[in-house]
Design a protein around this motif. Sequence first.
Motif, mmCIF file in Angstrom:
data_model
loop_
_atom_site.group_PDB
_atom_site.id
_atom_site.type_symbol
_atom_site.label_atom_id
_atom_site.label_comp_id
_atom_site.label_asym_id
_atom_site.label_seq_id
_atom_site.Cartn_x
_atom_site.Cartn_y
_atom_site.Cartn_z
ATOM 1 N N PRO A 44 0.829 -1.219 0.000
ATOM 2 C CA PRO A 44 0.000 0.000 0.000
ATOM 3 C C PRO A 44 0.862 1.266 0.000
ATOM 4 N N PRO A 45 0.258 2.394 -0.406
ATOM 5 C CA PRO A 45 0.990 3.662 -0.372
ATOM 6 C C PRO A 45 1.575 3.923 1.009
ATOM 7 N N PHE A 46 2.744 4.583 1.022
ATOM 8 C CA PHE A 46 3.446 4.815 2.280
ATOM 9 C C PHE A 46 2.688 5.840 3.105
ATOM 10 N N GLY A 47 2.751 5.667 4.427
ATOM 11 C CA GLY A 47 2.243 6.682 5.333
ATOM 12 C C GLY A 47 3.328 7.713 5.643
ATOM 13 N N GLY A 48 3.049 8.506 6.667
ATOM 14 C CA GLY A 48 4.016 9.504 7.093
ATOM 15 C C GLY A 48 3.863 10.815 6.352
ATOM 16 N N PRO A 49 4.473 11.887 6.871
ATOM 17 C CA PRO A 49 4.297 13.234 6.296
ATOM 18 C C PRO A 49 4.728 13.329 4.837
ATOM 19 N N ASP A 50 5.708 12.537 4.432
ATOM 20 C CA ASP A 50 6.191 12.614 3.053
ATOM 21 C C ASP A 50 5.919 11.322 2.283
ATOM 22 N N GLY A 51 4.921 10.603 2.776
ATOM 23 C CA GLY A 51 4.591 9.342 2.113
ATOM 24 C C GLY A 51 3.993 9.529 0.730
ATOM 25 N N VAL B 202 4.442 11.833 -1.690
ATOM 26 C CA VAL B 202 5.266 12.234 -2.834
ATOM 27 C C VAL B 202 6.570 11.436 -2.872
ATOM 28 N N LEU B 203 7.489 11.714 -1.943
ATOM 29 C CA LEU B 203 8.764 10.989 -1.940
ATOM 30 C C LEU B 203 8.540 9.506 -1.653
ATOM 31 N N GLY B 204 7.630 9.249 -0.693
ATOM 32 C CA GLY B 204 7.339 7.857 -0.361
ATOM 33 C C GLY B 204 6.799 7.102 -1.568
ATOM 34 N N GLU B 205 5.975 7.793 -2.356
ATOM 35 C CA GLU B 205 5.402 7.144 -3.534
ATOM 36 C C GLU B 205 6.484 6.842 -4.569
ATOM 37 N N GLN B 206 7.449 7.757 -4.714
ATOM 38 C CA GLN B 206 8.560 7.471 -5.642
ATOM 39 C C GLN B 206 9.308 6.207 -5.215
ATOM 40 N N VAL B 207 9.551 6.109 -3.913
ATOM 41 C CA VAL B 207 10.267 4.934 -3.403
ATOM 42 C C VAL B 207 9.422 3.678 -3.598
#
Lengths: 176, 442
Positions: B48-55, B57-62
């Motif tokens: 699933p998509p990453f949580g957290g404050p930067d999940g 945009v940056l988390g989605e790239q990762v």
Amino acid sequence: MTRFNLVSRLILAATLSAALAACSSDEAARGGADAAAGAGAGAGGATAAGQLDPGSIEYFRTAVGDTVWFDTDSAALSAEAQQTLRRQADWLLRNPGINAVIEGHADERGTRDYNLALGARRATAARNFLIGEGVAPERLTTVSYGKERPVALCSDESCWRQNRRAVTVAAGAPLS
Amino acid sequence: MRAFIASVAALLLVLAAAPQLRAQDSAPGPLRLEISEGVIEPMPIALPPFGGPDGAVLGEQVRRIVKRDLEDSGLFRVIDEAAYLERPAGADMRPNFANWAILNAEALIIADAQVEPDGRLAVRMQLWDVFGERALGDGLGLRASPEATRRVGHKLADAIHLALTGEPGYFDSRIAYVAETGPKNARVKRIAIMDQDGANLRYLTDGGDLVLSPRFSPDGAYLVYLSYKGGHPRVRIMDVLTGRDQDLGGFPGMTFAPRFSPDGRKVLLSLARGGDSDIYEMDLASREMRALTSGPGIKTSPSYAPDGRRIVFESDAGGTQQLYVMDLGGGAPRRISFGEGRYGTPVWSPRGDLIAFTKILRGRFHVGVMRPDGASERLLTASFLDEAPVWSPNGRVLLFFRETPGPNGAPALWRVDATGRNLRRVPTATPASDPSWSALLP
């Protein structure tokens, strides 16, 4: 064969057209294909080459013949290759100011490293023969290109046989 | 060399294991994907998509990098996220397993991302066994400078591969190859380097000299390769980061077919002299050369066993190109290939269990594998020209090049699992040949 070779030498000293006649038909056919690929001798160049200075590099390339061909996986010099190399040796002996790099090549039907080694073996075979004909070893170096520099680009035997070759590249100023 | 490696590591990436995400004890999970020829169906997993404050945009790239790495391996299938019933907020959240079991997800990856005050991206990840309803491992925390964001994704994918298969992955690694442009009779060749997934492409030579067969040092910091610089084909060694390079000794005759030893201190290469080619071992510190083979014939394409004590190479001394294994402690080479056809370019697996090779049989080229004693030969591919396999860092995947016939023919990189499954093209910016696959990056 010896007698043929003697004739060949005499002819070489005479005219280009006679020298071409000394080529076997097979060799002439391959030379013609080379010329089409922009690489070498052939009937098409005969008229122009007829006026060439016999001491010129261009004369060596087109009239003497700078290329010999090999069977698959082989560095054995055919009778035809030996004739060509004798003409090359004669020419090099007449033009002592010119050195040569002998390039060994392979067709695309082998692995890269093996073809590099095979190209080296072919260039060495040609060099050793020229030395045997009296050309000073110091004038002759070799380089292998393996399958990196094909002259004929199709992927069947008609091209591969043109690419299995050793090319004697003469360079330097002829002594006048 | 060590100081150099340390500086590379400092420059490119700062990765640090975060404090454990959870204190609970978790027994080794029963969930385990065995890599064998029997693996036909990829394991379904949820990412699933990453949580957290930067999940977002940056988390989605990762996350996209992780997803592509895992799916390209052929071992995993990421279930379409549109079907997910739950969106985990952070890596320390315990999932509602029923929401994932109903999707038939065997494993669930929960992660979050946050940019820290110093600008580094911090990613935390926890892997779950959905049907066992338990954590797999203690979780992983990574921190990386912005330039290394992609490597965070590859590191996560490697960690997931390890947790679910019991074996290291190969995702945080690089591929060097020869980029080819121009017509077939005047090809321009440049050494290129890219991440395993094709990102971060750089050219290391300018195309002015013909270059062939780049091969990584075990630490990935150097390449040995063949260059026609100055008109003389010679093995050279290049510092990948700075591009500085030098001739590996001035020997009479052509040197070619270089390959590093597993400890990085030596290089095997071939030296052509007098129409024969023999294999030498060069000590890089002293530049001393030791002949390993002699006698008539072409002996080339050497490769070390992972223990560095044996080599495999090809030779036509017996009449045709065949594979031989030789003990460096002494003893005659032992032929290991006995099938129909010719064999070349042997490469020993980093696992030690297999030797990959090119086989030429009745006008077709194949990539195949056999055991080091020559048993259990299997051909994995077939085409007009398949050549020069190299192993992934974990010894499970082979990378090779496939060239198409004719005046407009060109090479491309392909990969295939050592089991013969998952044959696929590896995208490159230009036609490409002579691949080399680095070890996992530190």
